[in-house]
Scaffold this motif. Structure first.
Motif, PDB file in Angstrom:
ATOM      1  N   LEU A  94       0.837  -1.198   0.000  1.00  0.00           N
ATOM      2  CA  LEU A  94       0.000   0.000   0.000  1.00  0.00           C
ATOM      3  C   LEU A  94       0.875   1.253   0.000  1.00  0.00           C
ATOM      4  O   LEU A  94       1.917   1.300   0.654  1.00  0.00           O
ATOM      5  N   ALA A  95       0.426   2.268  -0.712  1.00  0.00           N
ATOM      6  CA  ALA A  95       1.200   3.506  -0.860  1.00  0.00           C
ATOM      7  C   ALA A  95       0.497   4.662  -0.157  1.00  0.00           C
ATOM      8  O   ALA A  95      -0.745   4.723  -0.116  1.00  0.00           O
ATOM      9  N   PRO A  96       1.240   5.613   0.392  1.00  0.00           N
ATOM     10  CA  PRO A  96       0.636   6.800   1.007  1.00  0.00           C
ATOM     11  C   PRO A  96      -0.121   7.625  -0.030  1.00  0.00           C
ATOM     12  O   PRO A  96       0.267   7.684  -1.200  1.00  0.00           O
ATOM     13  N   VAL A  97      -1.196   8.245   0.407  1.00  0.00           N
ATOM     14  CA  VAL A  97      -1.979   9.132  -0.453  1.00  0.00           C
ATOM     15  C   VAL A  97      -2.048  10.502   0.211  1.00  0.00           C
ATOM     16  O   VAL A  97      -2.565  10.634   1.317  1.00  0.00           O
ATOM     17  N   GLU A  98      -1.503  11.495  -0.451  1.00  0.00           N
ATOM     18  CA  GLU A  98      -1.571  12.861   0.057  1.00  0.00           C
ATOM     19  C   GLU A  98      -2.796  13.519  -0.558  1.00  0.00           C
ATOM     20  O   GLU A  98      -2.790  13.898  -1.724  1.00  0.00           O
ATOM     21  N   SER A  99      -3.846  13.610   0.227  1.00  0.00           N
ATOM     22  CA  SER A  99      -5.106  14.165  -0.268  1.00  0.00           C
ATOM     23  C   SER A  99      -5.730  15.035   0.809  1.00  0.00           C
ATOM     24  O   SER A  99      -6.072  14.544   1.888  1.00  0.00           O
ATOM     25  N   GLN A 100      -5.904  16.300   0.529  1.00  0.00           N
ATOM     26  CA  GLN A 100      -6.540  17.198   1.487  1.00  0.00           C
ATOM     27  C   GLN A 100      -7.994  16.813   1.689  1.00  0.00           C
ATOM     28  O   GLN A 100      -8.548  16.964   2.785  1.00  0.00           O
ATOM     29  N   VAL A 101      -8.617  16.302   0.635  1.00  0.00           N
ATOM     30  CA  VAL A 101     -10.014  15.865   0.734  1.00  0.00           C
ATOM     31  C   VAL A 101     -10.154  14.771   1.788  1.00  0.00           C
ATOM     32  O   VAL A 101     -10.987  14.848   2.697  1.00  0.00           O
ATOM     33  N   LEU A 102      -9.323  13.735   1.691  1.00  0.00           N
ATOM     34  CA  LEU A 102      -9.407  12.614   2.622  1.00  0.00           C
ATOM     35  C   LEU A 102      -8.932  13.006   4.015  1.00  0.00           C
ATOM     36  O   LEU A 102      -9.496  12.572   5.027  1.00  0.00           O
ATOM     37  N   ALA A 103      -7.899  13.836   4.095  1.00  0.00           N
ATOM     38  CA  ALA A 103      -7.388  14.274   5.393  1.00  0.00           C
ATOM     39  C   ALA A 103      -8.437  15.076   6.150  1.00  0.00           C
ATOM     40  O   ALA A 103      -8.521  15.021   7.386  1.00  0.00           O
ATOM     41  N   THR A 104      -9.271  15.793   5.419  1.00  0.00           N
ATOM     42  CA  THR A 104     -10.314  16.610   6.037  1.00  0.00           C
ATOM     43  C   THR A 104     -11.528  15.777   6.425  1.00  0.00           C
ATOM     44  O   THR A 104     -12.119  15.977   7.488  1.00  0.00           O
ATOM     45  N   ARG A 105     -11.873  14.819   5.579  1.00  0.00           N
ATOM     46  CA  ARG A 105     -13.136  14.093   5.770  1.00  0.00           C
ATOM     47  C   ARG A 105     -13.017  12.859   6.660  1.00  0.00           C
ATOM     48  O   ARG A 105     -13.960  12.502   7.361  1.00  0.00           O
ATOM     49  N   ILE A 106     -11.887  12.172   6.621  1.00  0.00           N
ATOM     50  CA  ILE A 106     -11.752  10.929   7.392  1.00  0.00           C
ATOM     51  C   ILE A 106     -10.962  11.218   8.675  1.00  0.00           C
ATOM     52  O   ILE A 106      -9.810  11.632   8.608  1.00  0.00           O
ATOM     53  N   PRO A 107     -11.549  10.989   9.858  1.00  0.00           N
ATOM     54  CA  PRO A 107     -10.860  11.282  11.125  1.00  0.00           C
ATOM     55  C   PRO A 107      -9.543  10.529  11.249  1.00  0.00           C
ATOM     56  O   PRO A 107      -9.384   9.426  10.702  1.00  0.00           O
ATOM     57  N   ALA A 108      -8.609  11.104  11.968  1.00  0.00           N
ATOM     58  CA  ALA A 108      -7.274  10.512  12.099  1.00  0.00           C
ATOM     59  C   ALA A 108      -7.310   9.099  12.645  1.00  0.00           C
ATOM     60  O   ALA A 108      -6.518   8.242  12.243  1.00  0.00           O
ATOM     61  N   ALA A 109      -8.220   8.818  13.585  1.00  0.00           N
ATOM     62  CA  ALA A 109      -8.308   7.481  14.178  1.00  0.00           C
ATOM     63  C   ALA A 109      -8.788   6.442  13.176  1.00  0.00           C
ATOM     64  O   ALA A 109      -8.632   5.238  13.407  1.00  0.00           O
ATOM     65  N   ALA A 111     -22.546   3.016   3.515  1.00  0.00           N
ATOM     66  CA  ALA A 111     -23.060   2.681   4.842  1.00  0.00           C
ATOM     67  C   ALA A 111     -24.402   1.965   4.760  1.00  0.00           C
ATOM     68  O   ALA A 111     -24.638   0.977   5.462  1.00  0.00           O
ATOM     69  N   ASN A 112     -25.285   2.443   3.900  1.00  0.00           N
ATOM     70  CA  ASN A 112     -26.612   1.844   3.807  1.00  0.00           C
ATOM     71  C   ASN A 112     -26.579   0.447   3.212  1.00  0.00           C
ATOM     72  O   ASN A 112     -27.472  -0.367   3.463  1.00  0.00           O
ATOM     73  N   GLY A 113     -25.533   0.147   2.454  1.00  0.00           N
ATOM     74  CA  GLY A 113     -25.441  -1.177   1.854  1.00  0.00           C
ATOM     75  C   GLY A 113     -25.338  -2.290   2.869  1.00  0.00           C
ATOM     76  O   GLY A 113     -25.715  -3.431   2.583  1.00  0.00           O
ATOM     77  N   ASN A 114     -24.837  -1.976   4.071  1.00  0.00           N
ATOM     78  CA  ASN A 114     -24.712  -3.018   5.096  1.00  0.00           C
ATOM     79  C   ASN A 114     -25.116  -2.490   6.476  1.00  0.00           C
ATOM     80  O   ASN A 114     -24.676  -3.010   7.495  1.00  0.00           O
ATOM     81  N   ASN A 115     -25.967  -1.466   6.489  1.00  0.00           N
ATOM     82  CA  ASN A 115     -26.418  -0.883   7.762  1.00  0.00           C
ATOM     83  C   ASN A 115     -25.249  -0.528   8.671  1.00  0.00           C
ATOM     84  O   ASN A 115     -25.207  -0.901   9.849  1.00  0.00           O
ATOM     85  N   GLU A 116     -24.287   0.212   8.117  1.00  0.00           N
ATOM     86  CA  GLU A 116     -23.134   0.654   8.888  1.00  0.00           C
ATOM     87  C   GLU A 116     -23.195   2.164   9.109  1.00  0.00           C
ATOM     88  O   GLU A 116     -24.141   2.836   8.685  1.00  0.00           O
ATOM     89  N   TYR A 117     -22.159   2.687   9.767  1.00  0.00           N
ATOM     90  CA  TYR A 117     -22.058   4.120   9.994  1.00  0.00           C
ATOM     91  C   TYR A 117     -21.069   4.719   8.998  1.00  0.00           C
ATOM     92  O   TYR A 117     -20.008   4.140   8.757  1.00  0.00           O
ATOM     93  N   PRO A 118     -21.387   5.881   8.419  1.00  0.00           N
ATOM     94  CA  PRO A 118     -20.411   6.540   7.548  1.00  0.00           C
ATOM     95  C   PRO A 118     -19.150   6.885   8.331  1.00  0.00           C
ATOM     96  O   PRO A 118     -19.218   7.260   9.499  1.00  0.00           O
ATOM     97  N   ALA A 119     -18.002   6.772   7.684  1.00  0.00           N
ATOM     98  CA  ALA A 119     -16.740   7.088   8.355  1.00  0.00           C
ATOM     99  C   ALA A 119     -16.424   8.572   8.293  1.00  0.00           C
ATOM    100  O   ALA A 119     -15.740   9.103   9.168  1.00  0.00           O
ATOM    101  N   ALA A 120     -16.899   9.260   7.267  1.00  0.00           N
ATOM    102  CA  ALA A 120     -16.563  10.659   7.066  1.00  0.00           C
ATOM    103  C   ALA A 120     -17.181  11.555   8.123  1.00  0.00           C
ATOM    104  O   ALA A 120     -18.310  11.322   8.589  1.00  0.00           O
ATOM    105  N   THR A 121     -16.468  12.575   8.499  1.00  0.00           N
ATOM    106  CA  THR A 121     -16.934  13.542   9.482  1.00  0.00           C
ATOM    107  C   THR A 121     -18.171  14.274   8.971  1.00  0.00           C
ATOM    108  O   THR A 121     -18.232  14.704   7.824  1.00  0.00           O
ATOM    109  N   GLY A 122     -19.177  14.377   9.839  1.00  0.00           N
ATOM    110  CA  GLY A 122     -20.357  15.169   9.513  1.00  0.00           C
ATOM    111  C   GLY A 122     -21.413  14.474   8.699  1.00  0.00           C
ATOM    112  O   GLY A 122     -22.423  15.094   8.341  1.00  0.00           O
ATOM    113  N   VAL A 123     -21.248  13.194   8.400  1.00  0.00           N
ATOM    114  CA  VAL A 123     -22.256  12.446   7.636  1.00  0.00           C
ATOM    115  C   VAL A 123     -23.024  11.554   8.606  1.00  0.00           C
ATOM    116  O   VAL A 123     -22.451  10.662   9.228  1.00  0.00           O
TER     117      VAL A 123
END
Length: 350
Positions: free
Chosen positions: A109-124, A299-311
């Motif tokens: 796996l390779a690192p991805v530098e993306s401001q979109v993902l860094a903003t939307r997906i929590p660090a944890a 998330a709806n495909g398997n009754n899960e919670y969205p990972a992105a912040t604010g969804v």
């Protein structure tokens, strides 16, 4: 010779991919889709119909055709590692933090530098070096027989090892990725000695030897065969139908550790393959998977919670209520999984 074999493997991989691209018959002529703009090859262990709709939408909006190869996560990890530099995989998608960590440890796996993902997906919920990102999460909660009442003194995972719950707990095998991930998180929070004692204590409280899955254990609790079980939230949501709602109405739920570390969550996630032949397209797809629309579909495909912040969740799990989630880094869960298996075995938790 090795290069020839790997080249052949790569050729087979690409030929075996099932295309999920272009306009479907139901949308053809109704929606203006983007002009063709390349492909992206997804190796995935997710198997939900909504994922197909998701990839079709991405193709329509971006013009990038999604080729999809579905298999067991461990088999995909082995395959990508074997294919090496000749792999046609662009994006690896799977469930469970431990499998994401194993893919990272396999080195592909390779690192991805993306401001979109860094903003939307929590660090944890992402690798510290951005080699993978969570797409959805699910919580591991306690269910109990509502007719017998909420078990006194049961508010945490640690409480399940108390002697007063002897003969009252039903559980699935310790080989379950969900149970392994939970004990891995407890090693991180409580230390190895306390985690080992917990595994032994819970094993001593079983009503019967571990068996079945989360669905069958929910049914056992509802029927009064045992009082308590640990299950994933999305399994509970599957009983929210007219045919099965009686089971759902017969159980109560506890989100554990609300006053301490928070309820344990696991995830599905994705990472960019280091040798991706279509790297830019893979990053576009990864960023799309973090969008509001994609998060709801995932998330709806398997009754899960969205990972992105604010969804917010819109599937049946939303009815279970809000809860404090454990923010332990998913990488810590993966790192402790091998030791968690050893502790389960030592505890006699089959």
């Amino acid at each position: 010779m090795k290069h020839l074999i790997l080249a052949a493997l790569a050729s087979v991989s690409l030929a075996a991919l099932s295309a999920c691209a272009g306009q479907s018959e139901s949308t053809a002529g109704k929606t203006a889709c983007a002009a063709p703009a390349g492909v992206v090859n997804v190796y995935t262990s997710r198997h939900y119909d909504t994922d197909l709709a998701l990839y079709e939408d991405f193709t329509c909006t971006s013009g990038i055709k999604v080729n999809r190869l579905e298999a067991d996560a461990d088999a995909l990890i082995e395959r990508i590692a074997a294919e090496g530099e000749y792999s046609q995989a662009d994006l690896f998608v799977t469930v469970d933090a431990g499998r994401l960590w194993r893919a990272e440890q396999a080195g592909f796996l390779a690192p991805v530098e993306s401001q979109v993902l860094a903003t939307r997906i929590p660090a944890a919920l992402r690798d510290p070096q951005n080699r993978w990102f969570a797409l959805t999460t699910r919580a591991r909660i306690i269910v109990y027989n509502k007719a017998k009442g909420a078990p006194a003194g049961l508010a945490t995972y640690e409480d399940l090892a108390k002697p007063e719950f002897k003969g009252r707990i039903c559980m699935r095998s310790s080989s379950s990725a969900y149970n392994i991930a939970l004990l891995s998180s407890m090693i991180a929070h409580d230390g190895e000695a306390r985690a080992a004692a917990w595994a032994k204590g819970v094993a001593a409280n079983f009503q019967r030897p571990p068996e079945g899955n989360d669905m069958s254990n929910i049914e056992s609790v509802a029927a009064g065969e045992c009082d308590i079980a640990l299950v994933n939230t999305y399994y509970l949501a599957r009983f929210d139908t007219p045919e099965k709602r009686k089971v759902l109405e017969s159980i109560g739920i506890i989100f554990p550790n609300q006053a301490t570390t928070g309820t344990h969550v696991n995830m599905s996630g994705a990472g960019l393959v280091k040798t991706a032949p279509n790297r830019a397209n893979a990053v576009k797809l990864l960023e799309y998977l973090g969008s509001d629309k994609a998060q709801q579909l995932l998330a709806n495909g398997n009754n899960e919670y969205p990972a992105a912040t604010g969804v917010a969740p819109t599937s049946a799990v939303g009815k279970l209520g809000a809860f404090k989630a454990d923010t332990l880094a998913a990488a810590e869960i993966g790192r402790n999984e091998a030791r968690a298996v050893e502790l389960y075995n030592a505890a006699g938790w089959n």
